[in-house]
Scaffold this motif. Structure first.
Motif, PDB file in Angstrom:
ATOM      1  N   THR B 100       0.834  -1.209   0.000  1.00 24.04           N
ATOM      2  CA  THR B 100       0.000   0.000   0.000  1.00 24.04           C
ATOM      3  C   THR B 100       0.866   1.255   0.000  1.00 24.04           C
ATOM      4  O   THR B 100       0.590   2.212  -0.718  1.00 24.04           O
ATOM      5  CB  THR B 100      -0.927  -0.011   1.233  1.00 24.04           C
ATOM      6  OG1 THR B 100      -1.619  -1.272   1.269  1.00 24.04           O
ATOM      7  CG2 THR B 100      -1.945   1.109   1.165  1.00 24.04           C
ATOM      8  N   ILE B 236      -7.566   4.327   0.325  1.00 23.13           N
ATOM      9  CA  ILE B 236      -6.293   3.667   0.661  1.00 23.13           C
ATOM     10  C   ILE B 236      -6.560   2.458   1.566  1.00 23.13           C
ATOM     11  O   ILE B 236      -6.016   1.377   1.374  1.00 23.13           O
ATOM     12  CB  ILE B 236      -5.347   4.670   1.345  1.00 23.13           C
ATOM     13  CG1 ILE B 236      -5.016   5.791   0.359  1.00 23.13           C
ATOM     14  CG2 ILE B 236      -4.081   3.984   1.835  1.00 23.13           C
ATOM     15  CD1 ILE B 236      -4.274   6.957   0.975  1.00 23.13           C
ATOM     16  N   ARG B 239      -7.878  -0.355  -0.493  1.00 23.04           N
ATOM     17  CA  ARG B 239      -6.847  -1.012  -1.300  1.00 23.04           C
ATOM     18  C   ARG B 239      -6.031  -1.962  -0.427  1.00 23.04           C
ATOM     19  O   ARG B 239      -5.707  -3.079  -0.826  1.00 23.04           O
ATOM     20  CB  ARG B 239      -5.948   0.038  -1.964  1.00 23.04           C
ATOM     21  CG  ARG B 239      -4.773  -0.557  -2.730  1.00 23.04           C
ATOM     22  CD  ARG B 239      -5.252  -1.613  -3.699  1.00 23.04           C
ATOM     23  NE  ARG B 239      -5.958  -1.014  -4.804  1.00 23.04           N
ATOM     24  CZ  ARG B 239      -5.490  -0.917  -6.023  1.00 23.04           C
ATOM     25  NH1 ARG B 239      -4.325  -1.420  -6.315  1.00 23.04           N
ATOM     26  NH2 ARG B 239      -6.185  -0.357  -6.969  1.00 23.04           N
ATOM     27  N   LEU B 240      -5.734  -1.530   0.784  1.00 16.37           N
ATOM     28  CA  LEU B 240      -4.996  -2.401   1.680  1.00 16.37           C
ATOM     29  C   LEU B 240      -5.785  -3.686   1.958  1.00 16.37           C
ATOM     30  O   LEU B 240      -5.224  -4.774   2.022  1.00 16.37           O
ATOM     31  CB  LEU B 240      -4.662  -1.674   2.984  1.00 16.37           C
ATOM     32  CG  LEU B 240      -3.811  -2.490   3.955  1.00 16.37           C
ATOM     33  CD1 LEU B 240      -2.700  -1.647   4.542  1.00 16.37           C
ATOM     34  CD2 LEU B 240      -4.650  -3.110   5.061  1.00 16.37           C
TER      35      LEU B 240
END
Lengths: 365, 398
Positions: B100, B236, B239-240
């Motif tokens: 990430t 974010i 996405r992690l």
């Protein structure tokens, strides 16, 4: 062993798909179902001449293109999607694989080239379509004279050549006889799935030619080859049902919103997607195992069992999620639903294939 | 191809020479935690691999990796598995935060954090779930207020895996309470060793405590450890999660060895069936159980084939996508079903908790079965995954 399709294989898929999209529409499928032959001779000729499907997996030495189960699976998968009606599975797959795996070389040289271009329509006559172990109980040969009945034979009503597994005193053998020969009778059966016509074939002192010795290994291998192609056809059909069902749930409005927006349906659609993805992976894997000559011995049975269960599930869900329209004659879903059922039991039910698989696992541990 | 062959030879001989005996076969894996003492072999193995950049082989050299290609990485893993070498370092830093940060981090963040992760100098934990924000993660309430060069954080996190041994936490915090919930969240990094952070392990039905409650009372994160822009942390964080799910479903390099949290034994269903249910004519005696064994085995083998295909496909993609939800859902269900089936096959022998009356494998099986109840919940429940698949993969409307 390859883990994804090559660019050439993807292009080949495109070619087959485009052809079938054009020539195997639900309308034409219904026409073929109602016709006596069950297939369009012109379309078959074009498939063989322009796309070359009949000789896909037949070695060049015998007049084919020398590809393998992967490419043949590509053809079958697309045919399953478009519910193609024609002698591909009976002649190019079943009969050709029996000849390739079992027949002596001179018979291969004599018979395969015409099968590879679709000029000869052959079909494989087995007295059991359940499991290789059950083959050879009804059809008996003595002094090249064959008697007995095969309860179900694909496309026998249009086949030129019968390739037969029968029991002789020396064990199981592979035999041939031409359609229309004395002592051969073919009765077309009325079955639910008219996209693939089957007949009862009886022999009474019919004179056959012996072209090979069958042992359990070569019969198993033939069975596996056929099952893997059939699994491809089934995942193609399941994929089609998945896509059309999802589309339907997006278009159908009830309670002022598309029914696909209800969580109860969303989760069922997600479940179905996952099952289809898993069955596809198992099926593609099985073809790669056959072509590479490595991998799990049970890969073919696993693919057949999973593809059959998945196709049936997709077919049941396709009807249920369409509500009332789903079980009408007019809606095309029924065509795939019936093909799903006939394919589920052809070459062994899922239960039979699970039995084959676990027996292999138990022997290993 | 010739280069790859040379790389294979080189790798093979280096591994043969350097991988300690104590780092082969099943056993302890380094987590990077500064609070856990590991065996000398585990420590040495991690350090040697970190030296070569092979704890995170695909990361750039400047961030502690070796800059290997996918093909080279695959060769490395194949050669490691050929000698049964354990992964040198596995934690949330290598698998989740690292990828990430590579995508979203500032140069300063990458230099500081990635290098520390790569050399096994810090274990990370995940400050996501809260008592009031589970499946509805975006409903989180932990507040962070900017103050000079710092954020002051107040709130409570829960299900924080490994928080008791973690050195750092990556954390989702609310930085704007007055906008729609997804738009007021930020992604920050904070050290665990500070007065404002209190950790309390949660006891689970399996008797172990891999998850914690983490209380944040005026905890501090440095302003430079804000990842991405202020109030844009949700994308974010999501996405992690994709990196997390692809790991749980069993994608990625350590796939072959990944097991659900708390699952301590790795037994074969067919073998357990044969030895506990009994054998008749070479077959598992009970036909119904026998069919369950083969059904599970079929799903498992087919899932592995799906993973191989996805692995091949993802070589073209930079990061895992929405399809990771498929792997999380199927992979976790299969893992849970396996534990369920094993204790079922064991019958009464699968009810032991402790003591000499039961074998180590039996107690392991029972504990693993209990622990596996978490796997269809953590990282997003199966039901949430099904929602994501329906929306993102199938395009079904809201």
């Amino acid at each position: 062993m390859q883990t994804e399709f090559t660019e050439d294989q993807e292009q080949f898929r495109e070619v087959v798909a485009r052809f079938l999209q054009d020539k195997s529409t639900p309308l034409s499928v219904r026409e073929m179902m109602a016709s006596e032959a069950g297939y369009d001779k012109d379309v078959w000729r074009q498939l063989c001449e322009e796309v070359g499907v009949a000789g896909t997996h037949i070695p060049e030495a015998f007049g084919g293109f020398g590809f393998g189960s992967i490419e043949l699976g590509v053809v079958a998968e697309e045919m399953g999607k478009h519910l193609y009606c024609g002698p591909f599975f009976s002649s190019s797959v079943m009969a050709a694989y029996a000849l390739l795996n079992i027949a002596n070389d001179s018979s291969k040289v004599k018979l395969l080239p015409d099968i590879a271009v679709g000029k000869t329509l052959a079909t494989l006559v087995l007295d059991s379509l359940n499991s290789p172990e059950a083959v050879g109980r009804q059809l008996v040969v003595a002094n090249n004279s064959l008697s007995g009945t095969a309860a179900m034979v694909l496309d026998a009503h249009v086949a030129d050549l019968f390739v037969i597994v029968a029991r002789a005193e020396t064990g199981l053998g592979l035999y041939t006889i031409h359609a229309g020969a004395e002592g051969v009778s073919v009765d077309l059966l009325e079955t639910i799935d008219q996209t693939r016509k089957v007949s009862r074939v009886s022999f009474k002192n019919a004179t056959v030619e012996r072209i090979g010795h069958v042992n359990s290994e070569s019969l198993d291998r033939t069975w596996d080859h056929i099952c893997v192609v059939l699994a491809h056809e089934m995942i193609g059909g399941a994929q089609h049902l998945l896509e059309t069902t999802i589309d339907y749930t997006k278009l159908r409005y009830q309670f002022g919103r598309p029914i696909g927006s209800f969580q109860g349906l969303k989760h069922r659609c997600a479940d179905l997607l996952m099952e289809v993805e898993i069955a596809k992976a198992a099926t593609h894997h099985a073809a790669r195992c056959l072509d590479a000559g490595e991998g799990e011995a049970y890969a073919a049975s696993m693919a057949k069992a999973l593809a059959a269960d998945t196709y049936m599930k997709a077919a049941r869900e396709a009807i249920q999620l369409r509500g009332g329209i789903g079980f009408t004659w007019e809606e095309d879903t029924q065509l795939w639903f019936k093909r799903a059922k006939s394919s589920e039991v052809l070459m062994g039910t899922p239960a039979i294939h699970r039995e084959r698989m676990i027996s292999m696992m138990e022997q290993q541990s | 191809m010739a280069d790859l062959q040379a790389f294979r030879e080189e790798t093979k001989s280096w591994l043969a020479e350097n991988c300690p005996k104590g780092a082969r076969g099943p056993g302890e894996v380094h987590t990077g935690s500064t609070k856990v003492t590991v065996s000398a072999d585990t420590q040495a193995w991690m350090e040697m691999m970190a030296e070569k950049g092979w704890t995170v082989p695909m990361w750039e050299k400047e961030y502690g990796g070796a800059g290997l290609s996918i093909a080279q990485t695959q060769v490395l893993f194949e050669e490691m598995s050929a000698i049964d070498a354990r992964p040198p370092l596995v934690n949330m830093g290598t698998r989740m935060l690292g990828p990430t940060l590579l995508e979203f981090g500032t140069e300063d963040q990458k230099k500081r954090h990635l290098n520390l992760i790569a050399r096994g100098g810090a274990a990370w934990c995940q400050g996501y779930s809260e008592p009031g924000a589970g499946s509805d993660l975006a409903g989180l309430n932990t507040r962070a207020v900017a103050s000079g060069d710092e954020f002051i954080i107040n709130g409570q996190k829960i299900w924080t895996s490994g928080a008791q041994n973690a050195d750092w936490m990556f954390c989702l915090v609310r930085t704007d309470p007055d906008v729609p919930k997804h738009q007021g969240i930020s992604f920050v990094l904070l050290p665990m060793d500070q007065p404002g952070v209190t950790v309390r392990p949660i006891s689970l039905i399996s008797g172990s405590s891999p998850f914690c409650e983490t209380f944040l009372d005026n905890a501090v994160a440095e302003r430079r450890d804000l990842v991405g822009q202020l109030n844009e942390g949700w994308s974010i964080g999501k996405r992690l999660l994709q990196h997390e799910r692809s790991g749980q479903g069993g994608l990625g390099p350590s796939a072959a060895r990944s097991r659900p949290v708390g699952v301590s034994v790795d037994l074969g269903v067919a073998e357990v069936g044969l030895s506990y249910v009994g054998v008749t004519d070479g077959k598992i005696s009970d036909p119904a159980l026998r069919d369950e064994v083969v059904q599970w085995k079929m799903q498992d083998a087919a899932f592995k084939a799906t993973q191989r295909r996805a692995g091949a496909e993802s070589q073209n993609a930079k990061a895992p996508g929405e399809a990771t939800s498929i792997f999380k859902l199927v992979g976790s269900t299969l893992a849970q079903d396996k534990q369920e089936l094993i204790v079922k096959l064991m019958g009464n022998s699968g009810t032991g908790w402790e003591g000499a009356a039961f074998s180590k494998d039996e107690i392991g099986a029972t504990r693993s079965w209990l622990a596996s109840k978490a796997v269809t919940i953590y990282g997003g429940t199966n039901e949430v995954q099904a929602n994501i698949i329906a929306k993102r993969v199938l395009g079904l409307p809201d």
